[in-house]
Write a protein that holds these residues in place. Structure first.
Motif, PDB file in Angstrom:
ATOM      1  N   THR B  10      10.790  -1.468  -3.716  1.00 12.33           N
ATOM      2  CA  THR B  10       9.738  -2.300  -3.254  1.00 12.33           C
ATOM      3  C   THR B  10       8.975  -3.215  -3.976  1.00 12.33           C
ATOM      4  O   THR B  10       8.934  -4.179  -3.678  1.00 12.33           O
ATOM      5  CB  THR B  10       8.903  -1.137  -2.432  1.00 12.33           C
ATOM      6  OG1 THR B  10       9.501  -0.165  -1.805  1.00 12.33           O
ATOM      7  CG2 THR B  10       7.781  -1.698  -1.524  1.00 12.33           C
ATOM      8  N   ALA B  13      11.352  -6.165  -4.487  1.00 12.73           N
ATOM      9  CA  ALA B  13      11.300  -6.931  -3.258  1.00 12.73           C
ATOM     10  C   ALA B  13      10.123  -7.860  -3.226  1.00 12.73           C
ATOM     11  O   ALA B  13      10.100  -9.069  -3.052  1.00 12.73           O
ATOM     12  CB  ALA B  13      11.323  -6.079  -2.103  1.00 12.73           C
ATOM     13  N   ILE B  14       9.053  -7.235  -3.730  1.00 13.19           N
ATOM     14  CA  ILE B  14       7.766  -8.093  -3.734  1.00 13.19           C
ATOM     15  C   ILE B  14       7.904  -9.321  -4.842  1.00 13.19           C
ATOM     16  O   ILE B  14       7.602 -10.348  -4.434  1.00 13.19           O
ATOM     17  CB  ILE B  14       6.303  -7.068  -3.940  1.00 13.19           C
ATOM     18  CG1 ILE B  14       6.299  -6.329  -2.666  1.00 13.19           C
ATOM     19  CG2 ILE B  14       5.231  -7.840  -4.116  1.00 13.19           C
ATOM     20  CD1 ILE B  14       4.995  -5.255  -3.007  1.00 13.19           C
ATOM     21  N   TYR B 135       8.389   1.014   4.410  1.00 13.40           N
ATOM     22  CA  TYR B 135       7.778  -0.248   3.899  1.00 13.40           C
ATOM     23  C   TYR B 135       8.726  -0.946   3.075  1.00 13.40           C
ATOM     24  O   TYR B 135       8.886  -2.179   2.989  1.00 13.40           O
ATOM     25  CB  TYR B 135       6.764  -0.018   3.112  1.00 13.40           C
ATOM     26  CG  TYR B 135       5.419  -0.987   2.812  1.00 13.40           C
ATOM     27  CD1 TYR B 135       4.701  -1.020   3.949  1.00 13.40           C
ATOM     28  CD2 TYR B 135       5.640  -1.938   1.681  1.00 13.40           C
ATOM     29  CE1 TYR B 135       4.010  -2.302   3.953  1.00 13.40           C
ATOM     30  CE2 TYR B 135       4.601  -2.761   1.893  1.00 13.40           C
ATOM     31  CZ  TYR B 135       3.737  -3.141   2.706  1.00 13.40           C
ATOM     32  OH  TYR B 135       2.796  -4.130   2.611  1.00 13.40           O
ATOM     33  N   CYS B 139       9.546  -4.892   3.547  1.00 10.94           N
ATOM     34  CA  CYS B 139       9.648  -5.716   2.723  1.00 10.94           C
ATOM     35  C   CYS B 139      10.951  -6.354   2.531  1.00 10.94           C
ATOM     36  O   CYS B 139      11.123  -7.639   2.138  1.00 10.94           O
ATOM     37  CB  CYS B 139       9.310  -5.214   1.439  1.00 10.94           C
ATOM     38  SG  CYS B 139       7.684  -4.715   0.984  1.00 10.94           S
ATOM     39  N   VAL B 142      11.022  -9.018   5.484  1.00  9.23           N
ATOM     40  CA  VAL B 142      10.364 -10.094   4.992  1.00  9.23           C
ATOM     41  C   VAL B 142      10.938 -10.949   3.890  1.00  9.23           C
ATOM     42  O   VAL B 142      10.876 -12.317   4.176  1.00  9.23           O
ATOM     43  CB  VAL B 142       8.724  -9.677   4.424  1.00  9.23           C
ATOM     44  CG1 VAL B 142       8.039 -11.042   3.746  1.00  9.23           C
ATOM     45  CG2 VAL B 142       8.124  -8.914   5.434  1.00  9.23           C
ATOM     46  N   LEU B 143      11.575 -10.335   2.875  1.00  8.83           N
ATOM     47  CA  LEU B 143      12.267 -11.146   1.915  1.00  8.83           C
ATOM     48  C   LEU B 143      13.356 -12.043   2.605  1.00  8.83           C
ATOM     49  O   LEU B 143      13.487 -13.129   2.323  1.00  8.83           O
ATOM     50  CB  LEU B 143      12.694 -10.063   0.887  1.00  8.83           C
ATOM     51  CG  LEU B 143      13.624 -10.808  -0.263  1.00  8.83           C
ATOM     52  CD1 LEU B 143      13.056 -11.724  -0.956  1.00  8.83           C
ATOM     53  CD2 LEU B 143      14.271  -9.564  -1.238  1.00  8.83           C
ATOM     54  N   ALA B 197       3.307 -12.333  -0.750  1.00 11.69           N
ATOM     55  CA  ALA B 197       3.705 -11.164  -1.539  1.00 11.69           C
ATOM     56  C   ALA B 197       2.357 -10.519  -2.062  1.00 11.69           C
ATOM     57  O   ALA B 197       2.482  -9.283  -1.949  1.00 11.69           O
ATOM     58  CB  ALA B 197       4.345 -11.976  -2.813  1.00 11.69           C
ATOM     59  N   LEU B 200       1.572  -8.166   0.821  1.00  9.00           N
ATOM     60  CA  LEU B 200       2.656  -7.198   0.900  1.00  9.00           C
ATOM     61  C   LEU B 200       2.270  -6.139  -0.304  1.00  9.00           C
ATOM     62  O   LEU B 200       2.445  -4.763   0.173  1.00  9.00           O
ATOM     63  CB  LEU B 200       3.923  -7.584   0.555  1.00  9.00           C
ATOM     64  CG  LEU B 200       4.731  -8.496   1.599  1.00  9.00           C
ATOM     65  CD1 LEU B 200       6.183  -8.708   1.261  1.00  9.00           C
ATOM     66  CD2 LEU B 200       4.940  -7.354   2.671  1.00  9.00           C
ATOM     67  N   TYR B 201       1.996  -6.423  -1.445  1.00  8.40           N
ATOM     68  CA  TYR B 201       1.614  -5.422  -2.415  1.00  8.40           C
ATOM     69  C   TYR B 201       0.058  -4.690  -2.060  1.00  8.40           C
ATOM     70  O   TYR B 201       0.186  -3.610  -2.269  1.00  8.40           O
ATOM     71  CB  TYR B 201       1.321  -6.227  -3.942  1.00  8.40           C
ATOM     72  CG  TYR B 201       0.905  -5.363  -4.819  1.00  8.40           C
ATOM     73  CD1 TYR B 201       1.838  -4.597  -5.489  1.00  8.40           C
ATOM     74  CD2 TYR B 201      -0.195  -5.298  -5.298  1.00  8.40           C
ATOM     75  CE1 TYR B 201       1.548  -3.641  -6.506  1.00  8.40           C
ATOM     76  CE2 TYR B 201      -0.620  -4.191  -6.218  1.00  8.40           C
ATOM     77  CZ  TYR B 201       0.130  -3.609  -6.948  1.00  8.40           C
ATOM     78  OH  TYR B 201      -0.290  -2.643  -7.908  1.00  8.40           O
ATOM     79  N   TYR B 204       0.877  -2.170   0.490  1.00  6.02           N
ATOM     80  CA  TYR B 204       1.764  -0.969  -0.178  1.00  6.02           C
ATOM     81  C   TYR B 204       0.969  -0.084  -1.167  1.00  6.02           C
ATOM     82  O   TYR B 204       0.885   1.178  -0.908  1.00  6.02           O
ATOM     83  CB  TYR B 204       2.699  -1.601  -0.904  1.00  6.02           C
ATOM     84  CG  TYR B 204       3.715  -0.773  -1.600  1.00  6.02           C
ATOM     85  CD1 TYR B 204       4.263   0.384  -1.123  1.00  6.02           C
ATOM     86  CD2 TYR B 204       3.972  -0.748  -2.836  1.00  6.02           C
ATOM     87  CE1 TYR B 204       5.220   1.326  -1.546  1.00  6.02           C
ATOM     88  CE2 TYR B 204       4.732   0.231  -3.578  1.00  6.02           C
ATOM     89  CZ  TYR B 204       5.389   1.079  -2.875  1.00  6.02           C
ATOM     90  OH  TYR B 204       6.167   1.886  -3.335  1.00  6.02           O
TER      91      TYR B 204
END
Lengths: 404, 303
Positions: B10, B13-14, B135, B139, B142-143, B197, B200-201, B204
């Motif tokens: 994860t 990916a972020i 999640y 991610c 999204v990526l 990003a 997203l973080y 998460y």
């Protein structure tokens, strides 16, 4: 044969490392790594690099020393303790990654001595979700308010307690105008409020300034402060910025009383800023209430003459985790959570180390651990209570206790 | 172990989304943005403040983060108009520091150094222990979407103009391209991706604090993009995964080289990341996946 290989810890973790290399998430069902009859694992999440790196290496050395002496004396309930540590880089994001490794891969029961409040706040949710006990330092008042279900205690007095000590000092010394300079931290606002609330009713004027701790000089800040003509300065920084500020105060020929936190005014602070610059400065420090046998014992254990407050707390964290497991007769984070107050607060033989405590528990007696950093009594929200403070003064480069 | 790998994937990916953001600004347009972490912070804070304080739904918070960082990207470009190369790098570095300092001191808005905790995590209650793998999938989706979009961008005439500006803005201007407009757009797009990003973080980890947004993170992403191949979007993604793999796999070194103390090992980890980058630059100067440039062909020969 297969079973023997799996129960061999180094081999098992080499396998775990191999799995990481392959990045194949499903390679090992998580059950195979659960605690069996192998060693009990506890971990330190300490700052080996970054802003807390002045303290982290010593803290993990103390953890290791405690674990080593307990293992030499036969371990806890016949099981060996394995100590692991990860570097949190004094950064919450890196701290979370380190904690995930400790919790998910190593299956530790407790995470000890998290230093920075931000790292603690980031890692604590992982701890309570995975039922891992956190015994921390982190001073920010806000952490104890998180829904941590008891998986959190701290030995650093939260800052409300500390702030009032400065105010009392100003009152006793008959100050007229106290100037408070602090970097922006999670406890800056509450400390300043605490000082104001205590001082202003007594007719003491309080001025405050928040500065950027990463600056390499504080000349303009000190000019501003001196223009206000205070007769007492409270220097609320950590060791690195306290050194810079003490030097600049010396250059500016500031002659008034200066007081600060003992964690900022360490022997390294005296050395870094120079003896002349810091002469006569005061500091406030939490101390053990009932004697200091643990303190003396810790000095011999790690063979050092001067102990900073974090080393003392790290020693207490390791001892408390081990004693709680022994009291519980179990090794999980929940067992530690449910028993930490039973071994630290209440009737029982007073002990200052895990080995004596383990012996007493084995003999069926209750123990009451009195630590190197203090008596280690915890409120329900995890805060330390009943902390005694003392005032120090730097005299001829030595930090000595003074009575007011 | 599995949950650890899921968590690290994860993070990777972020980081990869951040790598794509940097690739649009730096790899494709040639604008060195050392303030990447500033955009990342703005995205995280916008979404966190809107969802925690105003109770917005998470999707709206994330959308707002994208819009806000795109705007911030566009506005900052005007301040950077006349700056190139080193000067641009220094000013963008300053931008990230300003964002961090504001987040530290505007306590009424950002809760200062306490940070914002309890940021809502999507479907956390419904998913329970399945939240982390779910999640990760989110991610990765999204990526994938961002990667597809920037790949399309790179192949389009718009991407061609960005490359022309990267090589020589004056020539691009002479060819009739409005360089400023393209730079503003590139910075807005890159900023928006970095803001995504950040959001997203935040959703998460559920906790953000100014201390996260230090320049070291920008350096990691620069390493990722450089190692992967500047200008190549797949390279940026690969690089991000390599960086996280490097940072994490070195944790296990302690079992292989037990004579090093953990303190030495902590420093060694940073050292190894640098060494890895040097090796890539020595052996594959254009990165592991060099930028695919269109082959020059003689139009006359095509007939």
């Amino acid at each position: 044969m297969t079973k023997r290989i799996l129960s061999n810890p180094t081999r098992r973790r080499a396998l775990a490392g191999g799995a990481a290399l392959l990045a194949a998430p499903a390679i090992l069902p998580s059950g195979t790594l659960a605690q069996g009859a192998g060693p009990v694992r506890i971990a330190g999440l300490v700052s080996l690099t970054g802003g807390g790196s002045a303290f982290g290496p010593n803290m993990r050395a103390v953890h290791q020393a405690v674990v080593d002496e307990v293992n030499a004396a036969g371990g806890v309930l016949g099981r060996r303790i394995e100590y692991l540590s990860e570097d949190d880089q004094t950064n919450p994001e890196a701290g979370v990654r380190g904690a995930r490794k400790l919790i998910d891969v190593d299956k530790v029961s407790a995470i000890l001595s998290v230093w920075a409040s931000s790292v603690g706040t980031a890692v604590l949710p992982l701890c309570w979700e995975n039922k891992v006990m956190m015994i921390a330092i982190c001073a920010a008042d806000s952490i104890a308010l998180l829904p941590h279900q008891g998986y959190f205690v701290r030995t650093q007095p939260h800052t409300e307690l500390q702030g009032t000590q400065f105010a009392n000092f100003a009152i006793k010394r008959g100050a007229k105008h106290l100037y408070v300079m602090m970097p922006q931290t999670p406890f800056t606002e509450s400390t300043m409020k605490g000082v104001k609330d205590t001082c202003e009713p007594k007719g003491i004027k309080v001025s405050t300034m928040i500065y950027d701790a990463k600056k390499t000089t504080f000349r303009s800040e000190i000019d501003d402060m001196m223009r206000a003509r205070p007769d007492m300065l409270m220097m609320g920084g950590y060791q690195p910025d306290a050194i810079v500020m003490a030097k600049d105060l010396f250059r500016a020929n500031f002659k008034q009383t200066v007081i600060g936190f003992a964690y900022g005014m360490t022997p390294q602070f005296v050395e870094g800023a120079g003896k002349e610059a810091v002469e006569n400065m005061y500091s406030v420090e939490p101390v053990p209430s009932a004697g200091a046998s643990a303190y003396a014992r810790l000095k011999t254990l790690i063979k050092r003459d001067e102990l900073d407050i974090y080393v003392c707390q790290a020693y207490d964290h390791a001892n408390l985790a081990i004693l709680s497991m022994a009291k519980a007769g179990a090794f999980s984070g929940t067992a530690i959570r449910d028993n930490i107050r039973k071994v630290s607060d209440g009737p029982g033989v007073v002990v200052d180390n895990a080995i004596d405590g383990l012996k007493a528990l084995a003999a069926g007696r209750d123990v009451n651990y009195e630590g190197a950093s203090g008596p280690c009594k915890f409120a329900d929200n995890g805060n330390i209570i009943d902390v005694q403070f003392r005032y120090n003064q730097i005299r001829d480069g030595k930090i000595v206790e003074v009575k007011l | 172990m599995t949950s650890y790998l899921i968590a690290m994937a994860t993070f990777a990916a972020i980081y990869a989304v951040l790598g794509l953001a940097l690739n649009v600004m730096w790899g494709m347009t040639g604008m060195v943005n050392l303030g990447l972490v500033g955009f990342y912070a703005v995205g995280a804070y916008v979404s966190a403040i809107l969802t925690v304080k105003l109770g917005w739904p998470i999707a709206l918070g994330m959308a707002a983060a994208i819009v806000a960082t795109a705007a911030v990207g566009a506005v900052t470009t005007f301040g950077l108009l006349r700056l190139r190369d080193d000067y641009l790098a220094i000013v963008t570095l300053g931008f990230a520091e300003v964002v961090r300092t504001v987040a530290e001191n505007e306590i009424w808005l950002t809760r200062g150094t306490d940070g914002i905790s309890g940021i809502p995590q999507p479907l956390k209650a419904a998913l329970g222990p399945d939240f982390n793998p779910a999640y990760l999938v989110f991610c990765l989706v999204v990526l994938g979407v961002v990667l597809a979009l920037v790949e399309r961008l790179r192949a389009s005439p718009f991407g061609r103009v960005l490359r022309a500006i990267r090589e020589d803005p004056q020539i691009a201007a002479v060819a009739g391209k409005n360089v400023l407009r393209f730079k503003v757009k590139a910075f807005a797009i890159g900023g928006a991706i970095a803001g995504l990003a950040g959001a997203l973080y935040g959703h998460y980890s559920s906790y953000i604090v100014p201390e996260i947004y230090v320049p070291l993170l920008t350096v990691y992403i620069f390493l990722a993009v450089t190692a992967g191949g500047v200008g190549n979007n797949w390279g940026a993604v690969l690089g991000a995964f390599i960086i996280v793999f490097f940072l994490e796999s070195t944790r296990f070194l302690i079992q292989v080289i037990p004579w090093l103390s953990p303190v030495q090992l902590a420093s060694l980890r940073e050292f190894l990341v640098g060494l890895g980058l040097l090796l890539v630059l020595l052996l594959r100067p254009r990165g592991l996946l060099p930028e695919p440039l269109p082959k020059l062909s003689d139009p006359a020969a095509r007939r």
